[in-house]
Design an enzyme around this catalytic site. Structure first.
Site, short mmCIF file in Angstrom:
data_model
loop_
_atom_site.label_atom_id
_atom_site.label_comp_id
_atom_site.label_asym_id
_atom_site.label_seq_id
_atom_site.Cartn_x
_atom_site.Cartn_y
_atom_site.Cartn_z
N GLU A 147 0.80 -1.24 0.00
CA GLU A 147 0.00 0.00 0.00
C GLU A 147 0.83 1.29 0.00
OE1 GLU A 147 -2.70 -0.41 3.31
OE2 GLU A 147 -3.47 -2.31 2.61
N GLU A 255 -6.97 -10.40 -1.15
CA GLU A 255 -7.72 -10.15 0.10
C GLU A 255 -9.19 -9.98 -0.24
OE1 GLU A 255 -5.93 -6.98 2.40
OE2 GLU A 255 -3.90 -7.69 2.01
#
Ligand code: 9MR
Length: 369
Positions: A147, A255
């Site tokens: 991220e 995810e």
């Protein structure tokens, strides 16, 4: 004859996710420490039956492994790798360089002043080296950086990029270089949410090419896939898969969960963060947390449709996808019950709270036929 029919029917009923998708990609599930420690036997049994890969939901994050400058704690991480390896599961390491769940001493000296550039390089190196060497031979691949790209494709302003004077390229280059040196046997991935957004997708692609041009190995890109019943549009997902595959790296859906609860329009208008206590008030709760007593049939049907269209999309692109990992087993364990608003009842996973499969689960088994 009757006997053959009975056993054929039996075989179909017994089909598992990992078998159904065996020729397509790995099927993964995120596990928490209760599952890894054997304290949630029902979930653990289902995971061993249905999945062939695992991700650690929290146990291999810096705040768990290295909570204080003088403390290294591998207990939960060892439990996770033992669970994976004793059961023959492919195991991800998640995650090395991330701004969340990373203690402030990574970035600041004991007197609170920011570390120098050289101290930051040393901090990153010693963390990656210690952790990867500890787990070498047991972790198949690491999310090395998590991220670090913003929605507009530039580097995010995070603790890591700030500590390197905004030079995200240097953060990423060093992280992958140290990771490659510390455990040459592990695959090395980049992992992010909103990776389907065109500007962010292209920013990630630029970063991957930057590593490749510098001769630094990156083996894959993970598309996190925290999605909803009607977002994002499937065409963006497809374009992201194709963009990353064209870079010559593995593509993973890492995810996956499907949020069924309303988006918080009120929260944005009022300008409060969504964890503000006002959202626990009755007038908001009714609107924002509508399925406290169970999921109505029509919403359940939408859930099934969404899971089916997503998995069909992945299956159609199975030549480019290495793994599809769901972010947990059953609704009761999902982070989505508490994010972005705490204490809601959400239904984002394939199993109900009582560990029975949802209609969506059965629907996924039928796709590869
Ligand atoms: O599922 C994780 C949840 O239990 C933690 O509280 C949260 C804290 O940051 O992290 C969640 O997992 C995140 C993952 O590590 C990285 N991508 C986003 C996931 C959801 O926040």
């Amino acid at each position: 004859m009757a006997g053959i029919l009975v056993s054929l029917t039996f075989c179909h009923a017994q089909k598992t996710l990992k078998d159904a998708y065996a020729d397509a990609f790995r099927m993964g599930c995120a596990v928490n420490s209760q599952i890894a420690a054997g304290r949630d036997g029902r979930s653990s049994d289902l995971i061993l039956k249905q999945f062939n890969a695992v991700s650690p939901e929290n146990d291999l994050k810096p705040e768990v492994i290295h909570p204080r400058p003088d403390t290294w704690n591998f207990r939960a991480g060892d439990q996770y790798v033992n669970y994976a390896k004793n059961n023959g599961l492919w195991a991800l390491g998640h995650t090395l360089v991330w701004h969340n769940q990373t203690p402030s001493f990574f970035f600041n000296r004991s007197d609170g002043t920011p570390k120098s550039h050289d101290e930051m390089v040393e901090t990153m190196h010693s963390y990656i080296d210690t952790v990867m060497k500890h787990f070498a031979g047991k972790i198949d691949a690491w999310d090395v950086v998590n991220e670090i790209i913003d929605n507009d494709g530039s580097y995010r302003k995070t603790l890591w990029t700030n500590a390197f004077d905004g030079d995200g390229d240097e953060v990423v280059r060093l992280a992958f270089k140290f990771a490659q040196e510390s455990d040459p046997g592990a695959e090395l991935y980049y992992n992010d949410f909103n990776a389907w957004r065109p500007e962010k997708r292209d920013g990630i692609a630029r970063m991957v090419r930057m590593l490749q041009k510098n001769g630094i190995r990156i083996d894959g890109v993970g598309i996190q896939a925290h999605w909803g019943l009607n977002y994002p549009k499937n065409e963006y997902i497809t374009a992201a898969i194709d963009t990353f595959a064209s870079l010559g790296v593995k593509v993973m859906i890492t995810e996956l969960d499907v949020d069924v609860l309303p988006l918080t329009r009120e929260g944005q208008i009022i300008g409060q963060t969504m964890s503000d206590p006002q959202f626990q008030l009755e007038e908001f709760k009714t609107y924002l947390d509508p399925y406290r007593d169970g999921l109505p049939d029509d919403v359940q049907a939408q859930v099934t449709t969404r899971w089916k269209e997503l998995m069909q999309l992945f299956y159609n692109r199975r030549d480019r996808i290495d793994r599809v990992t769901i972010w947990g087993l059953h609704d009761g364990m999902s982070w989505k019950n508490d994010y972005p608003i705490p204490h809601r009842i959400n239904y984002p996973l394939l199993y109900n709270r009582d560990r029975t499969p949802k209609p969506a689960f059965e629907a996924l088994l039928a796709i590869p036929e």
